[in-house]
Design a protein around this motif. Structure first.
Motif, PDB file in Angstrom:
ATOM      1  N   PRO A 110       0.925  -1.044  -0.189  1.00 28.21           N
ATOM      2  CA  PRO A 110      -0.116   0.209  -0.066  1.00 28.21           C
ATOM      3  C   PRO A 110       0.867   1.318  -0.004  1.00 28.21           C
ATOM      4  O   PRO A 110       0.442   2.392  -0.605  1.00 28.21           O
ATOM      5  CB  PRO A 110      -0.799  -0.160   1.276  1.00 28.21           C
ATOM      6  N   ALA A 111       2.280   1.187   0.391  1.00 29.62           N
ATOM      7  CA  ALA A 111       2.802   2.378   0.364  1.00 29.62           C
ATOM      8  C   ALA A 111       3.517   2.511  -0.971  1.00 29.62           C
ATOM      9  O   ALA A 111       4.647   3.379  -0.950  1.00 29.62           O
ATOM     10  CB  ALA A 111       3.912   2.171   1.546  1.00 29.62           C
ATOM     11  N   ILE A 112       3.475   1.783  -1.982  1.00 30.38           N
ATOM     12  CA  ILE A 112       4.091   1.870  -3.363  1.00 30.38           C
ATOM     13  C   ILE A 112       3.998   3.140  -3.766  1.00 30.38           C
ATOM     14  O   ILE A 112       3.147   4.187  -3.577  1.00 30.38           O
ATOM     15  CB  ILE A 112       3.351   0.887  -4.204  1.00 30.38           C
ATOM     16  N   SER A 113       5.361   3.727  -4.266  1.00 29.97           N
ATOM     17  CA  SER A 113       5.442   5.092  -4.767  1.00 29.97           C
ATOM     18  C   SER A 113       4.458   5.319  -5.899  1.00 29.97           C
ATOM     19  O   SER A 113       4.237   4.338  -6.741  1.00 29.97           O
ATOM     20  CB  SER A 113       6.746   5.306  -5.244  1.00 29.97           C
ATOM     21  N   ASP A 114       4.006   6.485  -6.361  1.00 33.37           N
ATOM     22  CA  ASP A 114       3.442   6.970  -7.369  1.00 33.37           C
ATOM     23  C   ASP A 114       4.305   6.556  -8.714  1.00 33.37           C
ATOM     24  O   ASP A 114       3.896   6.141  -9.868  1.00 33.37           O
ATOM     25  CB  ASP A 114       3.060   8.439  -7.685  1.00 33.37           C
ATOM     26  N   ALA A 115       5.500   6.948  -8.652  1.00 30.31           N
ATOM     27  CA  ALA A 115       6.468   6.425  -9.777  1.00 30.31           C
ATOM     28  C   ALA A 115       6.411   4.930 -10.000  1.00 30.31           C
ATOM     29  O   ALA A 115       6.205   4.522 -11.184  1.00 30.31           O
ATOM     30  CB  ALA A 115       7.943   6.685  -9.608  1.00 30.31           C
ATOM     31  N   VAL A 127      -9.298  -2.976   5.512  1.00 34.55           N
ATOM     32  CA  VAL A 127      -9.845  -2.609   4.548  1.00 34.55           C
ATOM     33  C   VAL A 127      -9.843  -1.054   4.268  1.00 34.55           C
ATOM     34  O   VAL A 127      -9.654  -0.548   3.260  1.00 34.55           O
ATOM     35  CB  VAL A 127     -11.688  -2.815   4.472  1.00 34.55           C
ATOM     36  N   ASP A 128      -9.410  -0.205   5.449  1.00 29.57           N
ATOM     37  CA  ASP A 128      -9.319   1.089   5.174  1.00 29.57           C
ATOM     38  C   ASP A 128      -7.933   1.263   4.283  1.00 29.57           C
ATOM     39  O   ASP A 128      -7.776   2.411   3.646  1.00 29.57           O
ATOM     40  CB  ASP A 128      -9.361   1.689   6.382  1.00 29.57           C
ATOM     41  N   VAL A 129      -7.069   0.334   4.546  1.00 24.36           N
ATOM     42  CA  VAL A 129      -5.715   0.451   3.949  1.00 24.36           C
ATOM     43  C   VAL A 129      -6.020   0.252   2.207  1.00 24.36           C
ATOM     44  O   VAL A 129      -5.487   0.812   1.437  1.00 24.36           O
ATOM     45  CB  VAL A 129      -4.754  -0.452   4.245  1.00 24.36           C
ATOM     46  N   SER A 130      -6.819  -0.825   2.018  1.00 25.35           N
ATOM     47  CA  SER A 130      -7.200  -1.148   0.639  1.00 25.35           C
ATOM     48  C   SER A 130      -7.996  -0.173   0.077  1.00 25.35           C
ATOM     49  O   SER A 130      -7.714   0.230  -1.139  1.00 25.35           O
ATOM     50  CB  SER A 130      -7.902  -2.440   0.540  1.00 25.35           C
ATOM     51  N   LYS A 159     -18.790  -1.969  -2.430  1.00 24.09           N
ATOM     52  CA  LYS A 159     -19.639  -0.755  -2.871  1.00 24.09           C
ATOM     53  C   LYS A 159     -19.093   0.587  -2.874  1.00 24.09           C
ATOM     54  O   LYS A 159     -19.222   1.571  -3.741  1.00 24.09           O
ATOM     55  CB  LYS A 159     -21.053  -0.907  -2.377  1.00 24.09           C
ATOM     56  N   THR A 160     -17.976   0.855  -1.829  1.00 24.03           N
ATOM     57  CA  THR A 160     -17.498   1.920  -1.590  1.00 24.03           C
ATOM     58  C   THR A 160     -16.297   2.569  -2.513  1.00 24.03           C
ATOM     59  O   THR A 160     -15.979   3.732  -2.678  1.00 24.03           O
ATOM     60  CB  THR A 160     -17.109   2.273  -0.255  1.00 24.03           C
ATOM     61  N   LEU A 161     -15.911   1.243  -2.968  1.00 30.72           N
ATOM     62  CA  LEU A 161     -14.554   1.755  -3.891  1.00 30.72           C
ATOM     63  C   LEU A 161     -14.761   2.442  -5.246  1.00 30.72           C
ATOM     64  O   LEU A 161     -15.922   2.239  -5.865  1.00 30.72           O
ATOM     65  CB  LEU A 161     -14.037   0.378  -4.445  1.00 30.72           C
ATOM     66  N   PRO A 162     -13.872   3.310  -5.479  1.00 26.21           N
ATOM     67  CA  PRO A 162     -14.279   4.292  -6.447  1.00 26.21           C
ATOM     68  C   PRO A 162     -13.872   3.937  -7.851  1.00 26.21           C
ATOM     69  O   PRO A 162     -13.402   4.830  -8.791  1.00 26.21           O
ATOM     70  CB  PRO A 162     -13.378   5.643  -6.173  1.00 26.21           C
ATOM     71  N   CYS A 163     -13.852   2.703  -8.281  1.00 28.09           N
ATOM     72  CA  CYS A 163     -13.480   2.267  -9.375  1.00 28.09           C
ATOM     73  C   CYS A 163     -14.139   0.750  -9.731  1.00 28.09           C
ATOM     74  O   CYS A 163     -15.005   0.454  -8.980  1.00 28.09           O
ATOM     75  CB  CYS A 163     -11.979   1.989  -9.538  1.00 28.09           C
ATOM     76  N   ASP A 164     -14.105   0.308 -10.913  1.00 25.65           N
ATOM     77  CA  ASP A 164     -14.769  -0.962 -11.220  1.00 25.65           C
ATOM     78  C   ASP A 164     -14.101  -1.980 -10.288  1.00 25.65           C
ATOM     79  O   ASP A 164     -12.926  -1.977  -9.981  1.00 25.65           O
ATOM     80  CB  ASP A 164     -14.317  -1.449 -12.586  1.00 25.65           C
ATOM     81  N   VAL A 165     -14.778  -3.225 -10.257  1.00 26.12           N
ATOM     82  CA  VAL A 165     -14.676  -4.112  -9.144  1.00 26.12           C
ATOM     83  C   VAL A 165     -14.767  -5.309  -9.782  1.00 26.12           C
ATOM     84  O   VAL A 165     -15.866  -5.730 -10.232  1.00 26.12           O
ATOM     85  CB  VAL A 165     -15.229  -4.236  -7.789  1.00 26.12           C
TER      86      VAL A 165
END
Length: 288
Positions: free
Chosen positions: A101-106, A133-136, A167-173
């Motif tokens: 989860p801490a992966i860089s944007d690069a 789940v909050d981290v995910s 259901k809360t995720l902001p993308c396709d699942v």
């Protein structure tokens, strides 16, 4: 750690059904080779090596054109083996990664350039130790900015707990293996009906392969077909299919991938449904 024996069939039959041009095996893996791509120290199984050469040979044997590689839990968060496949065939392969989860944007941008189009959240506790789940959720928000989706793997008893979060995720699942329904209960069982209810939300997609993991009756998996066919017919624009080769953690038998391909016309009984399942849908999600 002891190496598990091969979980894939040594000589799968040539399927009678031939997939259409551009067909995508939308769920498969590579294992190692371990001397080039070491397995994760925290892994809960050690597979036999099954690298890209074997994967590409199987693709030709089955008559498919393209693959979507899903990061296997035995490699943990080191996606090097999966990325090696994408680099080897940039036109024909896309990937789903498992990342810190801490992966860089690069680092995410680099994966995007190589063909990764999603991240996988594995909630199967016998295989991994899931992130909270909050981290995910925070990771999902980051990858959504790249246009990626989330792939989730869970077992049916965990559905009620996970559904509100998904259901809360902001993308396709994309849901792996039909959410692993209880086949013995039949398609009218409350659990499967609740899953179909979730699928009414158009952000959800589902993979309808892997009958070998769900069956109670064994090959040729007649007991699983009604579940897959229901999903294909009701949600034809959001279904995907894959072999799951090399079938990690299969204990009961070595699935014949040729037989798995021959089950496609059973679960997708018209040419139009098969075109969506194997070409149109995975192309839209992964190759555009």
């Amino acid at each position: 750690m002891q190496i598990d024996p091969p979980t894939w069939h040594p000589s799968p039959r040539v399927p009678d059904y031939r997939p259409p041009e551009g067909a995508v095996d939308a769920h498969c893996h590579v294992f190692g080779p371990g001397n080039e791509f070491p397995y994760a120290p925290e892994r809960k199984y050690t597979p036999s090596d099954a690298g890209k050469a074997k994967l590409f040979a199987l693709r030709r044997h089955l008559g498919f054109s393209r693959n979507v590689l899903v990061q296997a839990s035995c490699h943990g968060r080191d996606n090097a083996a999966m990325l090696d496949v994408l680099v080897a065939d940039p036109a024909g392969c896309r990937g789903v990664a498992v990342v810190d989860p801490a992966i860089s944007d690069a680092a995410l941008a680099n994966m995007n350039e190589k063909g990764v189009r999603g991240v996988r959240f594995n909630f199967v506790k016998r295989l991994v130790d899931p992130d909270p789940v909050d981290v995910s959720a925070r990771l999902a928000a980051r990858v959504a900015e790249l246009g990626w989706h989330v792939v989730v793997y869970f077992e049916a008893p965990d559905f009620d707990e996970l559904a509100p979060f998904l259901k809360t995720l902001p993308c396709d699942v994309v849901i792996d293996h039909m959410g692993r329904p209880d086949i013995a209960g039949g398609i009218e069982a409350p659990g499967f009906q609740a899953f179909c209810g979730l699928m009414e939300n158009e952000k959800f997609w589902v993979k309808v392969g892997c009958p070998e993991r769900l069956t109670k009756a064994g090959p040729p998996y007649y007991d699983v077909a009604p579940f897959a066919r229901t999903l294909v017919e009701q949600f034809s624009d959001r279904v995907l299919w894959g072999t799951d080769w090399p079938h990690p953690n299969m204990k009961s038998h070595q699935p014949d991938d040729g037989l798995l391909v021959d089950r496609i016309p059973v679960i997708a009984p018209t040419e139009a449904l098969r075109q969506k399942l194997l070409v149109t849908n995975p192309t839209r999600l992964y190759f555009t």
